[in-house]
Write an enzyme that holds these catalytic residues in place. Structure first.
Site, PDB file in Angstrom:
ATOM      1  N   ASP A  26     -15.979  13.651  41.824  1.00 13.91           N
ATOM      2  CA  ASP A  26     -14.607  13.265  41.505  1.00 13.91           C
ATOM      3  C   ASP A  26     -13.972  14.417  40.722  1.00 13.91           C
ATOM      4  O   ASP A  26     -14.478  14.806  39.665  1.00 13.91           O
ATOM      5  CB  ASP A  26     -14.613  11.986  40.667  1.00 13.91           C
ATOM      6  N   GLY A  39      -2.090  14.796  28.637  1.00 11.41           N
ATOM      7  CA  GLY A  39      -2.177  15.115  27.221  1.00 11.41           C
ATOM      8  C   GLY A  39      -3.403  14.497  26.578  1.00 11.41           C
ATOM      9  O   GLY A  39      -4.167  15.175  25.879  1.00 11.41           O
ATOM     10  N   GLY A  45     -13.886  29.333  40.542  1.00  9.76           N
ATOM     11  CA  GLY A  45     -13.781  29.779  39.163  1.00  9.76           C
ATOM     12  C   GLY A  45     -12.354  29.942  38.693  1.00  9.76           C
ATOM     13  O   GLY A  45     -11.477  29.117  38.980  1.00  9.76           O
ATOM     14  N   ASP A 101      -7.969  19.144  33.411  1.00  8.95           N
ATOM     15  CA  ASP A 101      -7.733  18.840  32.003  1.00  8.95           C
ATOM     16  C   ASP A 101      -8.932  19.248  31.148  1.00  8.95           C
ATOM     17  O   ASP A 101      -8.764  19.710  30.014  1.00  8.95           O
ATOM     18  CB  ASP A 101      -7.440  17.349  31.829  1.00  8.95           C
TER      19      ASP A 101
END
Length: 304
Positions: free
Chosen positions: A247, A44, A226, A253
């Site tokens: 990384d 979140g 993609g 996110d």
């Protein structure tokens, strides 16, 4: 891209404990790592920060403990100017923690999450001004009841709702049929397709089956290949820039935050996919989750 109306992110806020290792360990295997860091994280919080760096006015809704970890977990959001007035401070439960192993060679990772105070993420919902926002962004590191309540409040205020079904659980079956847009990686989409018994011999066909059955949009991210989206009108595809990954922890996110903001700014689905893929690729070029999330200007220079 331009600054758009408020985006609300309801979700997890964690402290990430990140160790780099020569390879991801096999069951029972002990390895010697090279580095260890304590970093702000949580899906979140990561997505809220990505949305903010994409140019949005962002309100974060969630919960932390009253421990020192909570201050660290909120530090980047506070610095970026995310609205934290709807964060609950829970005395009886520590801030959530994620333990992350990162492969030094490939940048791939393994993650274990201990939710902690995230179980209380729904407590601040009653104070959120949904009517002043345009988009709600959710993930699945908070209780399912919290996501259901947030979806209901957002729907009543006529927001566009976006659900990232990570980390995946069977609760996705109900939530994905309510949210306007569902975002899943390949593994998560395969699990969702199995739960829904979607027909089709390829992911594209099963994604179209999802869109036809639910009347909703499904976005499937494909890492270096993609992403594509299926809607009632058909398929939309976008490629990802070729990069050398350092990384991948924050890539998903970053994609979600940037994608949601493109929707909020009324961009086409094609543009939203392309910008999100570019932002996610750029995030893979740096270490860490929140530290690697690019700013809007960096994404535009990189080609998004």
């Amino acid at each position: 891209m331009v600054m758009i109306m408020k985006t609300i992110v309801v979700g997890s806020i964690n402290l990430d404990l990140v160790a780099r290792v020569p390879k991801l360990p096999a069951p029972g295997e002990t390895l010697t790592g090279s580095t260890f860091e304590m970093l702000a994280g949580g899906k979140g919080a990561n997505q809220a920060l990505a949305a903010r760096r994409a140019g949005a006015d962002v309100t974060m809704v969630g919960a932390v403990g009253t421990d020192a970890n909570g201050d660290v977990a909120l530090s980047n959001l506070r610095t970026a100017g995310v609205d934290l007035s709807n964060i609950a401070a829970v005395r009886e439960t520590p801030t959530g923690v994620a333990m992350i192993l990162v492969d030094d060679r490939s940048g791939e990772n393994e993650i274990v999450v201990i939710p902690g105070a995230n179980a209380h993420a729904g407590e601040p919902l009653r104070g959120v001004e949904f009517e002043h926002a345009r988009v709600l962004l959710l993930q699945m590191e908070v209780p399912t009841a919290v996501n259901k309540r947030a979806l209901a409040l957002a729907k009543s205020a006529d927001l566009t709702t976006v659900l990232n079904v990570a980390p995946f659980s069977n609760a996705a079956l109900d939530l994905a049929q309510v949210a306007d847009v569902t975002i899943a990686n390949e593994t998560e989409f395969d699990a969702l397709a199995k739960l829904m018994d979607l027909e089709g011999s390829t992911r594209h066909e099963r994604a179209m089956a999802f869109a036809v059955r639910t009347g909703k949009t499904i976005v499937v991210t494909l890492g270096p290949d993609g992403a594509f989206a299926a809607t009632m009108e058909g398929l939309v595809e976008a490629s990802a820039p070729a990069i050398t990954a350092v990384d991948t922890v924050g890539a998903g996110d970053t994609f979600c935050g940037y994608f949601a903001i493109q929707l909020a700014s009324k961009s086409s689905l094609q543009t939203a996919l392309e910008v999100a893929c570019t932002a996610a690729a750029l995030a893979c070029k740096s270490m860490g989750a929140q530290a690697a999330i690019p700013n809007r200007d960096d994404v535009e220079r990189f080609g998004g």
